[in-house]
Scaffold this motif. Structure first.
Motif, short mmCIF file in Angstrom:
data_model
loop_
_atom_site.label_atom_id
_atom_site.label_comp_id
_atom_site.label_asym_id
_atom_site.label_seq_id
_atom_site.Cartn_x
_atom_site.Cartn_y
_atom_site.Cartn_z
N THR A 25 38.36 13.49 -15.16
CA THR A 25 38.37 13.95 -16.44
C THR A 25 37.09 13.75 -16.65
O THR A 25 35.98 13.29 -16.52
CB THR A 25 39.70 12.70 -17.11
N VAL A 26 36.87 13.72 -18.48
CA VAL A 26 35.92 13.66 -19.24
C VAL A 26 35.12 12.82 -18.81
O VAL A 26 33.62 12.52 -18.90
CB VAL A 26 36.00 13.44 -20.91
N HIS A 27 35.61 11.56 -19.19
CA HIS A 27 35.11 10.45 -18.58
C HIS A 27 35.42 8.84 -17.70
O HIS A 27 35.41 7.72 -17.23
CB HIS A 27 35.88 9.64 -19.88
N SER A 28 36.65 10.08 -16.84
CA SER A 28 37.38 9.47 -15.27
C SER A 28 36.91 9.96 -14.55
O SER A 28 37.07 11.50 -14.56
CB SER A 28 37.90 8.58 -15.29
N ARG A 44 41.59 4.96 -2.36
CA ARG A 44 41.77 6.25 -3.11
C ARG A 44 40.88 4.71 -4.58
O ARG A 44 41.42 3.79 -4.10
CB ARG A 44 42.55 6.54 -3.61
N PHE A 45 40.12 5.51 -5.64
CA PHE A 45 40.02 4.46 -6.44
C PHE A 45 39.76 5.29 -7.59
O PHE A 45 39.68 6.37 -7.14
CB PHE A 45 38.56 3.70 -6.54
N THR A 46 39.76 5.33 -9.21
CA THR A 46 39.88 5.43 -9.87
C THR A 46 38.83 4.38 -10.51
O THR A 46 38.65 3.32 -10.96
CB THR A 46 40.79 5.90 -10.89
N SER A 47 37.51 5.08 -11.88
CA SER A 47 36.76 4.63 -12.19
C SER A 47 35.80 5.32 -13.88
O SER A 47 36.20 6.75 -14.09
CB SER A 47 35.09 4.54 -11.30
N THR A 48 35.56 4.71 -14.49
CA THR A 48 34.86 5.35 -15.49
C THR A 48 33.29 5.17 -15.38
O THR A 48 33.01 5.62 -16.79
CB THR A 48 36.18 4.90 -16.96
N ASP A 49 32.91 4.45 -14.55
CA ASP A 49 31.30 4.13 -14.57
C ASP A 49 30.56 5.11 -14.31
O ASP A 49 30.74 6.04 -14.25
CB ASP A 49 31.65 3.90 -13.56
N PRO A 50 29.87 5.35 -15.90
CA PRO A 50 29.25 6.25 -16.35
C PRO A 50 27.67 6.88 -14.51
O PRO A 50 27.46 7.75 -14.89
CB PRO A 50 28.55 6.06 -17.59
N ARG A 51 27.36 5.60 -14.20
CA ARG A 51 26.25 5.92 -13.24
C ARG A 51 27.61 6.99 -11.81
O ARG A 51 26.60 7.59 -11.46
CB ARG A 51 26.48 4.76 -12.52
N ASP A 54 27.81 10.87 -12.68
CA ASP A 54 26.59 11.04 -13.13
C ASP A 54 26.49 11.43 -11.46
O ASP A 54 25.75 12.51 -10.72
CB ASP A 54 25.18 9.88 -13.40
N PHE A 55 26.93 10.39 -10.47
CA PHE A 55 26.67 10.89 -8.97
C PHE A 55 26.83 11.93 -8.55
O PHE A 55 26.56 12.62 -7.79
CB PHE A 55 26.50 9.00 -7.81
N VAL A 56 28.47 11.73 -8.73
CA VAL A 56 29.24 12.90 -8.62
C VAL A 56 28.81 13.45 -9.23
O VAL A 56 28.94 14.79 -8.23
CB VAL A 56 30.66 12.69 -8.98
N GLY A 57 28.28 13.76 -10.62
CA GLY A 57 28.26 15.40 -10.74
C GLY A 57 29.86 15.98 -10.21
O GLY A 57 30.54 15.83 -11.15
N ALA A 58 29.35 17.31 -10.23
CA ALA A 58 30.31 18.46 -10.40
C ALA A 58 30.73 18.98 -9.10
O ALA A 58 31.62 19.65 -8.86
CB ALA A 58 29.56 19.52 -10.52
N ARG A 59 30.63 17.58 -8.76
CA ARG A 59 30.67 17.94 -6.82
C ARG A 59 32.20 17.75 -6.66
O ARG A 59 32.96 17.11 -7.59
CB ARG A 59 30.55 17.25 -5.82
#
Length: 69
Positions: A25-28, A44-51, A54-59
């Motif tokens: 999503t936009v934030h997670s 598996r995990f869900t995260s909203t961490d902006p870092r 950014d690390f995953v990006g569009a991958r």
């Protein structure tokens, strides 16, 4: 205590295992951690961490090239 999911994914990749984005999503992100043969989901995990976002990006997975820094 805050988890460092970027460090987790780097360690996962360094050990030869794979990950893939299950939901974005936009934030997670929800990410599946896969065995080193690219097969079975281990966790598996869900995260909203902006870092992490950014690390995953569009991958979509660890198989996609990291964008240049």
């Amino acid at each position: 205590m805050s988890l460092d999911r970027v460090a987790d994914l780097r360690r996962w990749e360094d050990s030869g295992a794979h990950w893939c984005v299950l939901t974005r999503t936009v934030h997670s992100l929800t990410i599946a951690l896969l065995r080193c043969d690219g097969g079975e989901e281990v966790d598996r995990f869900t995260s909203t961490d902006p870092r992490l976002l950014d690390f995953v990006g569009a991958r979509t997975s660890s198989e996609d090239p990291e964008r240049p820094v």
